[in-house]
Design a protein around this motif. Structure first.
Motif, mmCIF file in Angstrom:
data_model
loop_
_atom_site.group_PDB
_atom_site.id
_atom_site.type_symbol
_atom_site.label_atom_id
_atom_site.label_comp_id
_atom_site.label_asym_id
_atom_site.label_seq_id
_atom_site.Cartn_x
_atom_site.Cartn_y
_atom_site.Cartn_z
ATOM 1 N N UNK A 137 0.840 -1.051 -0.028
ATOM 2 C CA UNK A 137 0.045 -0.039 -0.032
ATOM 3 C C UNK A 137 0.923 1.280 0.121
ATOM 4 N N UNK A 138 1.862 1.239 0.645
ATOM 5 C CA UNK A 138 2.724 2.363 0.906
ATOM 6 C C UNK A 138 3.517 2.523 -0.651
ATOM 7 N N UNK A 139 3.839 1.516 -1.179
ATOM 8 C CA UNK A 139 4.622 1.671 -2.290
ATOM 9 C C UNK A 139 3.639 2.328 -3.534
ATOM 10 N N UNK A 140 2.350 1.958 -3.222
ATOM 11 C CA UNK A 140 1.229 2.384 -4.288
ATOM 12 C C UNK A 140 0.632 3.473 -4.131
ATOM 13 N N UNK A 141 0.292 4.018 -2.884
ATOM 14 C CA UNK A 141 -0.369 5.069 -2.415
ATOM 15 C C UNK A 141 0.431 6.291 -1.734
ATOM 16 N N UNK A 142 1.200 5.855 -0.855
ATOM 17 C CA UNK A 142 1.992 6.687 0.009
ATOM 18 C C UNK A 142 3.198 7.262 -0.641
ATOM 19 N N UNK A 143 2.946 7.797 -1.736
ATOM 20 C CA UNK A 143 3.783 8.463 -2.573
ATOM 21 C C UNK A 143 3.241 9.808 -3.486
#
Length: 519
Positions: free
Chosen positions: A466-472
């Motif tokens: 999730x972090x790699x997908x959206x937390x950017x």
């Protein structure tokens, strides 16, 4: 034998003697008592604040008209308040300074009329108004006339609001109804010798049984750290006057002008130290003021309400000589989350900047609104809505830079593109999402985690997904919610260019008296 008319030289001598008598206020003995307490006299404060030789006093010969309770024999030079016009750094101002040596600076009918007249003249001429408060309160001998005077002052304070800047300096006692005039102004500067409250310790003890000292109730520390009433704390009268001078240097004289420009600060070279200022660990805090200092001219930042709602930082700075207002989350305090006080603090500052044509720069690192029963009971919904209202209503240039976290409603509340930001930039460390990866994974992948042989490992894996997908910042940039992803080192240059491009921004809104801000 007829009286011989006075000659002009005699009349001038009489005038000079009369002026000297009135300008002495309550006399040298009382003036020395004032100085012995570490306080300046009313006229000394005016002289220290304004440009040399620029003060023109108005109302020196004003007298009260009260005859009750022995007042027919009372002599009160200038009726206890010095009013007039001057310049500060060459710019016109109107000023009022209460004289504690005259009846304790008590405010009677004529006293307040002088202040109200000065306020009205400030409005008509488009000049800032500075009111130095040092008064024992209403002049009780004048009864309702004294209260009516306060009402006239309050009315003018409201008339000036949003038209010319108003600054109150609390340099002595300021009690009862008198405290409401400072509260109606834009900024309050309180000295360590001052006390400000609606009801004093004795009355509180009598009515409620609570025991509190005057210092704990209305001292500058109480109002800076607990009530949020005070915007600046000064050690001495002189320090308070210097703060007022500096504050005025960032502000236009009125709402029809642009803020003054300071030449000689055009450098916008990249600052490589900004590339390392955000900790690699997203849970670690840092001091947002270090970021601000690297962005503004000469690291010169005038922080407002520094001791209250410290999870958000507000204040004035300049970029290439142009005044800006800064609103920034403070990761070092409550992780930079928004709570009731932070929302109130930011919303009022946004509205001030908007009223006086000062662009707003938002530095975002916010994990959300502060959770908790007391926050909900205290009305975080309506208080948080003030920020949404203030940003949405503001038509000055609004530039947002997302440094790290920008989650959920707090992402919107810190001036997202949808709330009217003219430019939104993001550092590569930006995490723009509905919520943090840990919480989001528990919602999105709940079934997968529950069905896994090793739920803990599976959860860790999916949190990272999730972090790699959206937390950017890249998803937000793909949706045009971020205009550009920039290197931190280039932040000052990018903001300076955006301010230049937005300098002539014009935004028309529907015609109406005013909006109804959430309370």
């Amino acid at each position: 034998m007829a009286n011989t008319p006075k000659t002009m030289s005699e009349r001038i001598a009489e005038l000079r003697a009369k002026r000297a008598e009135l300008e002495a206020g309550g006399g040298e003995k009382r003036a020395e008592k004032q100085r012995a307490q570490g306080k300046m006299t009313a006229r000394e404060r005016v002289a220290a604040f304004v440009d040399d030789g620029s003060f023109e006093e108005l109302g020196l010969f004003a007298e009260h008209r009260t005859t009750l309770f022995g007042m027919d024999k009372a002599v009160m030079p200038a009726d206890g308040v010095v009013t007039g016009t001057a310049t500060v750094f060459g710019r016109p101002v109107h000023i009022a300074s209460q004289d504690f040596t005259v009846a304790g600076g008590s405010a009677g009918e004529k006293h307040s009329e002088k202040v109200a007249d000065a306020l009205h003249s400030s409005l008509e001429n488009g000049t800032p108004f500075v009111f130095i408060n040092d008064s024992g309160g209403a002049r009780v001998q004048e009864g309702i006339d004294s209260l009516a005077g306060y009402g006239k002052v309050f009315f003018q304070n409201v008339a000036l609001s949003g038209v010319v800047p108003q600054i109150s300096i609390i340099a002595g006692p300021c009690a009862g109804g008198a405290a409401y005039s400072p509260a109606l102004t834009d900024f309050i500067i309180q000295t360590n010798k001052s006390r400000m409250f609606i009801t004093g310790p004795d009355v509180i003890k009598q009515v409620t049984g609570e025991q509190v000292t005057a210092e704990d109730l209305g001292g500058p520390n109480a109002h800076m750290t607990r009530s949020g009433v005070t915007h600046f704390v000064a050690d001495t009268d002189q320090d308070a006057l210097l703060i007022a001078q500096k504050l005025l240097s960032f502000l236009p004289s009125n709402n029809s002008e642009m803020p003054p420009v300071v030449d000689g600060n055009d450098g916008v070279e990249d600052d490589e130290s900004l590339n390392d200022i955000i900790p690699d660990d997203p849970q670690r805090g840092y001091d947002i003021r270090e970021v601000i200092g690297r962005i503004v001219d000469n690291a010169d930042f005038l922080e407002v309400q520094a001791g209250w709602a410290m999870n958000i930082v507000i204040g004035f700075g300049r970029i290439t000589g142009h005044s800006i207002g800064i609103i920034a989350n403070q990761p070092n305090y409550l992780a930079g989350s928004l709570d009731i006080d932070a929302s109130d603090k930011a919303a009022r500052f946004i509205r001030f900047c908007n009223a006086f044509n000062i662009p707003v720069i938002n530095l975002v690192d916010v994990p959300g609104f502060l959770p908790g029963v007391q926050q909900e009971y205290g009305g975080i919904i309506r208080h948080g809505a003030k920020m949404l209202f203030a940003y949405s209503a503001a038509t000055v240039p609004k530039i947002t830079v997302v440094l790290r976290k920008a989650y959920g409603g707090s992402y919107l509340a810190m001036c997202s593109k949808d709330l009217g930001a003219d430019r939104v930039f993001a550092w590569p460390t930006a995490e723009i999402a509905v919520m943090g990866a840990e919480g989001a994974a528990g919602v999105v992948f709940r079934k997968e985690i529950a069905a896994a042989e090793d739920p803990a490992s599976k959860r860790e894996e999916l949190v990272q997904l999730y972090r790699d997908t959206f937390s950017t910042p890249y998803v937000a940039a793909a949706r045009s919610q971020v205009d550009d992803i920039i290197e931190p080192a280039a932040t000052r240059r990018i903001i300076a260019r955006a301010l230049e491009q937005l300098a002539n921004k014009r935004e028309l809104r529907p015609l109406k008296k005013h909006g109804n801000i959430p309370m």
